[in-house]
Design a protein around this motif. Sequence first.
Motif, PDB file in Angstrom:
ATOM      1  N   ARG A   1     -18.998 -17.219 -80.876  1.00  0.00           N
ATOM      2  CA  ARG A   1     -19.584 -17.309 -78.838  1.00  0.00           C
ATOM      3  C   ARG A   1     -19.956 -16.305 -78.888  1.00  0.00           C
ATOM      4  O   ARG A   1     -20.654 -15.955 -77.638  1.00  0.00           O
ATOM      5  N   LYS A   2     -18.671 -15.299 -79.154  1.00  0.00           N
ATOM      6  CA  LYS A   2     -18.820 -14.175 -78.623  1.00  0.00           C
ATOM      7  C   LYS A   2     -20.259 -12.584 -78.838  1.00  0.00           C
ATOM      8  O   LYS A   2     -20.332 -12.485 -78.148  1.00  0.00           O
ATOM      9  N   THR A   3     -20.333 -13.009 -80.459  1.00  0.00           N
ATOM     10  CA  THR A   3     -21.252 -12.452 -80.865  1.00  0.00           C
ATOM     11  C   THR A   3     -22.481 -13.025 -81.004  1.00  0.00           C
ATOM     12  O   THR A   3     -23.738 -12.023 -80.172  1.00  0.00           O
ATOM     13  N   ALA A   4     -22.461 -13.953 -80.437  1.00  0.00           N
ATOM     14  CA  ALA A   4     -23.946 -14.984 -79.924  1.00  0.00           C
ATOM     15  C   ALA A   4     -24.187 -13.818 -78.591  1.00  0.00           C
ATOM     16  O   ALA A   4     -25.392 -13.889 -77.357  1.00  0.00           O
ATOM     17  N   GLN A   5     -23.553 -13.894 -77.449  1.00  0.00           N
ATOM     18  CA  GLN A   5     -23.455 -13.103 -76.130  1.00  0.00           C
ATOM     19  C   GLN A   5     -23.775 -12.164 -76.436  1.00  0.00           C
ATOM     20  O   GLN A   5     -24.998 -11.323 -75.515  1.00  0.00           O
ATOM     21  N   ASP A   6     -23.073 -11.315 -77.452  1.00  0.00           N
ATOM     22  CA  ASP A   6     -23.975  -9.892 -76.896  1.00  0.00           C
ATOM     23  C   ASP A   6     -25.052  -9.487 -78.109  1.00  0.00           C
ATOM     24  O   ASP A   6     -26.201  -8.542 -77.374  1.00  0.00           O
ATOM     25  N   ILE A   7     -25.688 -10.848 -78.982  1.00  0.00           N
ATOM     26  CA  ILE A   7     -26.493 -10.430 -79.096  1.00  0.00           C
ATOM     27  C   ILE A   7     -27.966 -10.548 -77.840  1.00  0.00           C
ATOM     28  O   ILE A   7     -28.861  -9.622 -77.624  1.00  0.00           O
ATOM     29  N   LEU A   8     -27.486 -11.721 -77.020  1.00  0.00           N
ATOM     30  CA  LEU A   8     -28.183 -12.489 -76.652  1.00  0.00           C
ATOM     31  C   LEU A   8     -28.637 -10.972 -75.296  1.00  0.00           C
ATOM     32  O   LEU A   8     -29.497 -10.689 -74.726  1.00  0.00           O
ATOM     33  N   ALA A   9     -27.781 -10.588 -75.214  1.00  0.00           N
ATOM     34  CA  ALA A   9     -27.670  -9.555 -74.053  1.00  0.00           C
ATOM     35  C   ALA A   9     -28.693  -8.230 -74.595  1.00  0.00           C
ATOM     36  O   ALA A   9     -29.536  -6.944 -74.229  1.00  0.00           O
ATOM     37  N   LEU A  10     -28.856  -7.552 -75.657  1.00  0.00           N
ATOM     38  CA  LEU A  10     -29.300  -7.086 -76.322  1.00  0.00           C
ATOM     39  C   LEU A  10     -31.183  -7.043 -76.734  1.00  0.00           C
ATOM     40  O   LEU A  10     -32.055  -7.016 -78.018  1.00  0.00           O
ATOM     41  N   ALA A  11     -31.458  -9.025 -76.035  1.00  0.00           N
ATOM     42  CA  ALA A  11     -32.105  -9.425 -76.507  1.00  0.00           C
ATOM     43  C   ALA A  11     -33.632  -8.379 -75.974  1.00  0.00           C
ATOM     44  O   ALA A  11     -35.110  -9.467 -75.739  1.00  0.00           O
ATOM     45  N   LEU A  12     -33.601  -7.885 -74.048  1.00  0.00           N
ATOM     46  CA  LEU A  12     -34.454  -7.133 -73.671  1.00  0.00           C
ATOM     47  C   LEU A  12     -35.501  -8.229 -73.275  1.00  0.00           C
ATOM     48  O   LEU A  12     -36.236  -8.145 -72.376  1.00  0.00           O
ATOM     49  N   GLY A  13     -34.532  -8.999 -73.070  1.00  0.00           N
ATOM     50  CA  GLY A  13     -35.721 -10.942 -71.101  1.00  0.00           C
ATOM     51  C   GLY A  13     -34.740  -9.861 -70.372  1.00  0.00           C
ATOM     52  O   GLY A  13     -34.204  -8.691 -70.113  1.00  0.00           O
ATOM     53  N   ARG A  14     -34.589 -10.687 -69.443  1.00  0.00           N
ATOM     54  CA  ARG A  14     -35.073 -10.670 -68.232  1.00  0.00           C
ATOM     55  C   ARG A  14     -33.316 -10.948 -67.819  1.00  0.00           C
ATOM     56  O   ARG A  14     -32.526 -11.204 -68.500  1.00  0.00           O
ATOM     57  N   PRO A  15     -32.528 -10.291 -67.065  1.00  0.00           N
ATOM     58  CA  PRO A  15     -31.485 -11.089 -66.189  1.00  0.00           C
ATOM     59  C   PRO A  15     -31.017 -12.310 -66.071  1.00  0.00           C
ATOM     60  O   PRO A  15     -32.276 -13.266 -66.028  1.00  0.00           O
ATOM     61  N   GLY A  16     -30.173 -13.258 -67.123  1.00  0.00           N
ATOM     62  CA  GLY A  16     -30.881 -14.835 -67.024  1.00  0.00           C
ATOM     63  C   GLY A  16     -29.060 -15.201 -66.270  1.00  0.00           C
ATOM     64  O   GLY A  16     -28.929 -14.890 -65.520  1.00  0.00           O
ATOM     65  N   GLY A  17     -29.571 -16.599 -65.603  1.00  0.00           N
ATOM     66  CA  GLY A  17     -28.986 -17.602 -65.055  1.00  0.00           C
ATOM     67  C   GLY A  17     -28.686 -18.790 -65.756  1.00  0.00           C
ATOM     68  O   GLY A  17     -29.455 -19.183 -67.007  1.00  0.00           O
ATOM     69  N   LYS A  18     -28.237 -19.477 -65.362  1.00  0.00           N
ATOM     70  CA  LYS A  18     -27.932 -21.020 -65.709  1.00  0.00           C
ATOM     71  C   LYS A  18     -29.311 -22.093 -64.570  1.00  0.00           C
ATOM     72  O   LYS A  18     -29.165 -23.254 -64.972  1.00  0.00           O
ATOM     73  N   ALA A  19     -29.485 -21.258 -63.715  1.00  0.00           N
ATOM     74  CA  ALA A  19     -30.775 -22.078 -62.569  1.00  0.00           C
ATOM     75  C   ALA A  19     -29.218 -23.933 -62.423  1.00  0.00           C
ATOM     76  O   ALA A  19     -28.114 -23.524 -61.763  1.00  0.00           O
ATOM     77  N   ARG A  20     -30.224 -24.792 -62.227  1.00  0.00           N
ATOM     78  CA  ARG A  20     -29.616 -26.243 -61.868  1.00  0.00           C
ATOM     79  C   ARG A  20     -28.772 -26.767 -63.083  1.00  0.00           C
ATOM     80  O   ARG A  20     -28.388 -27.801 -62.860  1.00  0.00           O
ATOM     81  N   PHE A  21     -28.517 -26.044 -64.001  1.00  0.00           N
ATOM     82  CA  PHE A  21     -27.620 -26.821 -65.024  1.00  0.00           C
ATOM     83  C   PHE A  21     -26.485 -27.571 -65.286  1.00  0.00           C
ATOM     84  O   PHE A  21     -25.794 -28.297 -65.527  1.00  0.00           O
ATOM     85  N   LEU A  22     -25.623 -26.351 -64.513  1.00  0.00           N
ATOM     86  CA  LEU A  22     -23.736 -27.540 -63.808  1.00  0.00           C
ATOM     87  C   LEU A  22     -24.384 -28.048 -62.185  1.00  0.00           C
ATOM     88  O   LEU A  22     -24.589 -27.070 -61.338  1.00  0.00           O
ATOM     89  N   PRO A  23     -23.967 -28.842 -62.279  1.00  0.00           N
ATOM     90  CA  PRO A  23     -24.796 -29.432 -61.440  1.00  0.00           C
ATOM     91  C   PRO A  23     -23.423 -29.681 -60.483  1.00  0.00           C
ATOM     92  O   PRO A  23     -23.564 -29.154 -59.001  1.00  0.00           O
ATOM     93  N   GLN A  24     -22.225 -29.314 -60.468  1.00  0.00           N
ATOM     94  CA  GLN A  24     -21.153 -28.126 -59.592  1.00  0.00           C
ATOM     95  C   GLN A  24     -21.108 -27.314 -59.616  1.00  0.00           C
ATOM     96  O   GLN A  24     -20.696 -26.897 -58.038  1.00  0.00           O
ATOM     97  N   SER A  25     -22.320 -26.782 -60.128  1.00  0.00           N
ATOM     98  CA  SER A  25     -22.203 -25.131 -59.333  1.00  0.00           C
ATOM     99  C   SER A  25     -23.475 -24.944 -59.969  1.00  0.00           C
ATOM    100  O   SER A  25     -23.727 -23.206 -60.590  1.00  0.00           O
TER     101      SER A  25
END
Length: 716
Positions: A313-337
């Motif tokens: 999980r930690k490795t995957a997060q580090d890789i996504l941080a280097l993918a050069l996309g926009r800043p990321g978020g979860k949108a409405r995926f978590l209904p409680q927040s």
Amino acid sequence: MSATLPATPRPEILAPAGDTPSFLAALAAGADAVYVGLKHFSARMEAENFGIGELTRLTDLAHEEGRRVYVAMNTLIKPGEIGAAWRLTARLARQVMPDGLIIQDPGLIDIARQAGFTGGLALSTLANVTHPLALEEAKRLGASRVILPRELSIDEIRAMGAACPEGLDLELFVQGALCYCVSGRCYWSSYMGGKSGLRGRCVQPCRRVYSEVARQGGRQAGRDAPRRKETGTGRAPEGRQVQPKPAQAKGGKSGRFFSCQDLELGPLVKTLLDVPHLASWKIEGRKKGPHYVFHTVTAYRLLRDNPGDPAARKTAQDILALALGRPGGKARFLPQSPEEAASPDKQTSSGLLAGKIRIAPDGGCEIKPHLELLPGDYLRVGVEDERWHATLPVTRRVPKAGTLRLRLAKHATPKAGTPVFLIDRREPELQRLLGEWRKRLEARKEAQTQDTAPPAGGPRLPKAVRPRPRPDMLLTSGISQGLGRGKEGGRAGGSAGGRRAVPALWLSPRTAGLSRTLVSRTAWWLPPVVWPEEEAALSRMIDHLWREGARHFVCNAPWQRAIFPEALPEDADLLAGPFCNIANAAALAVLARQGFSGAFVSPELSREDALALPAQSPLPLGAVLSGFWPVGISRFGQAALKPNEPFMSPKGEVFWTRRYGGNLWIYPAWPLDLSGQRRELYEAGYSFFARMEETPPQGLPELRREGLFNWHGALL
């Protein structure tokens, strides 16, 4: 996707590819499937996209590796394009042989099968299949997969999975760009100049800077503007060019109020592993380069294959941080927040901040990068709507904190402090890997699939019907005074054969309580979007109205047909509404098969296309003639701007918003008005018309502007 493929015990990782290097990067990273677009009928027309010959070799290579290829033909099909779509699909079927097609237009379901395509058919998010019963209708019409909306929560995704019929797969975006408006319900770019998102031409007006506007003396848009002469042309009298009256900015709030962060589910995807029928995790990004594709595919493979491993999980997060996309978020995926998708005060441009512009003593521009830059890297200066926006390659290695001189046009010199982003990377390791895959591709030149003779004939369409005039509809958002009295129309060609206008209401808990004496005389319009949590209540309202004698309903997605009885009684009057985005005879044939008695055409059509369609239609046709047409409908909140408060674009265009149920409707400050084209539409074969009444906010700045949509232009 294809019915011939065995069921996959885990979701596939579906990668985007807008060009050959990105396709090879997807294969190199281990993607299970790749989706691409062609030079035509692609909802990402700004990507490089593929020709048939190159795609044939790439598909052969993918199949050799046990990977799948899906081709996106996910645009609205205009009246004169059915033959071209049929020929292209036939060529794909006999030469490229992809595993599936991704489509938006329901007419392509029939066109593809008639052209001999036997692979899977996936309904795009642009098709707006948003609630559980809609899945049944999609399956019944011939779809084998549905791509779910990006606005759903994990609970709603589970509900869709539980309701999904056997033989239908689901696909879900887990990473990539997020639109502020609901897919298939955004007309913003088209309304402002014909570049339609439904045609893959969106210019992204949602990414621009908007500002609050001062109200002006209680005047309402359109109420005080001079009336246009009914010349039938819709143009301003005496050749005067209609210009908007300048609005006043408050000098207060401004920002990119509708510019969304990327969707990035990251480690949360482990909650999707047990969702029934969820066969595909999709990564958005057909305009991205191979670096992005390789990194995102690698990260989501790690997350899928090692759901309980913290190190993965930690490795995957580090890789996504280097993918050069926009800043990321979860949108409405978590209904409680749920998160705000748009962040007006934050940077929402793609890429990694590489540095900021410094003005050299000689007036030139340079940066001292925060990271090492490599030959072949791509940089972007500023953001897309700034006059100095530019992209440029890095031609030499620049160490961290070194100096890179930027060669920019003198007439568009950015100011000091303008951010510069790294948007694509050409690291040596990835280039070496892609080189190996390129050699394998080149070796297939002589082995590519040979084209064969096309099937005889062309698409088969039902005969056009003769127009059947019916009264206009006067659509209001609530119960207004005098509902049920109607308004007198003129004679045929001016109104609806002299008959009274039928009152029409948006179906809601409030309007469904209308007295029984008026229920049967009212046309009930279903919402343009129905979310999973709304379906049960909507079904109960329709059942109640049906028992009370209602028979006139307008569905605003073809899949809403599933909410009604499968066998409709003879007195049922079910119309397909304008939000169905119907624009061709093949789509109308599908609606006829569903049991619709008529259809409103898409208001996006140009004059030429709108006038051509009745002669091809197997159903009576209607058109929205006037009223406030929304440029977009969104499920996301907007804390920065209050509903009913006007706001202005950098070009002086004024808009306002209103919340209905769980959705925010975005309106232009000038209404749609095709009243001057009514006789021309009637004579072309249109049988009925609708006027959409919406009370604009008090004090909305007056705009003397035509509301002809694309009538005198072209739907590109």
